[in-house]
Design an enzyme around this catalytic site. Structure first.
Site: not given
Length: 224
Positions: A54, A79, A129, A133
């Protein structure tokens, strides 16, 4: 064990790849990964043959549940934030989970230097994420170069899965993934998930805010 019981393995100026307390550290802005990556494999994976991974593991709720559900599969939680790695580690220790490994570092670095060809049976990206923008989109995880790394790392017939609350990110990711993998779902190649996906902290967060959750799967075709 509490999250703060996991100590940082090095100061930034002394950064280096290492395995400590069941965590593989692959620091950024380090340029000798290849000197370590050839020797870590046996120590970290210990001859497991069924391996899933993951990315964007967050606090670890989802991956811990998966590891508990199927102890025959070795799960890797990747992570980059150390505060979150601490939380995953604490859950792993407190629940005595033997089939979970933790990587503290970016997915890009881990895959480039530490993941062999045709290594993974399943790869899941949960709520990355979306960098909405335009000027920040270069930071998105599912860039074409990384999709190529994903394809390289998957075994034939292995599955890649993506869950996200951002539909624009979903559609652009599907387009990128199709360059190396085959969709498992019919057009438009994704579904809206109405049921709980698996106790992810981010899923719970977005559902409380009324966000829709989207899910897609791709498969690695033989010979790709």
């Amino acid at each position: 064990m509490k999250p703060q019981d996991l100590s940082p393995p090095f100061l930034w100026k002394e950064r280096r790849p290492c395995i400590q307390d069941g965590v593989l550290y692959v620091p950024r802005h380090y340029f000798e990964h290849q000197n370590f990556s050839t020797s870590y494999h046996q120590e970290f994976f210990q001859n497991h043959t069924s391996i899933a991974c993951e990315l964007c593991s967050g606090n670890g709720d989802w991956v811990v549940a998966q590891a508990q559900k199927d102890p025959q599969v070795l799960w890797i939680a990747v992570e980059q934030r150390f505060d979150r790695v601490r939380k995953i580690w604490s859950k792993m220790i407190n629940h005595q989970i033997q089939n979970l490994r933790i990587v503290c570092g970016t997915a890009e670095t881990f895959f480039q230097y530490y993941v062999p060809d045709q290594f993974l049976q399943r790869l899941v990206v949960n709520f990355p994420d979306p960098w909405p923008k335009m000027r920040h989109r270069k930071h998105r995880l599912l860039q074409p170069s990384f999709v190529q790394e994903i394809s390289r790392s998957l075994q034939d017939s292995a599955v890649f899965a993506l869950a996200t609350d951002d539909k624009t990110y979903l559609l652009e990711s599907i387009e990128a993934l199709q360059t190396h993998l085959a969709p498992r779902m019919e057009t438009p190649y994704y579904i809206k998930m109405t049921d709980t996906y698996g106790n992810s902290w981010f899923e719970n967060l977005w559902r409380t805010k009324g966000q829709e959750i989207f899910y897609t799967e791709f498969i690695k075709k033989a010979g790709i």
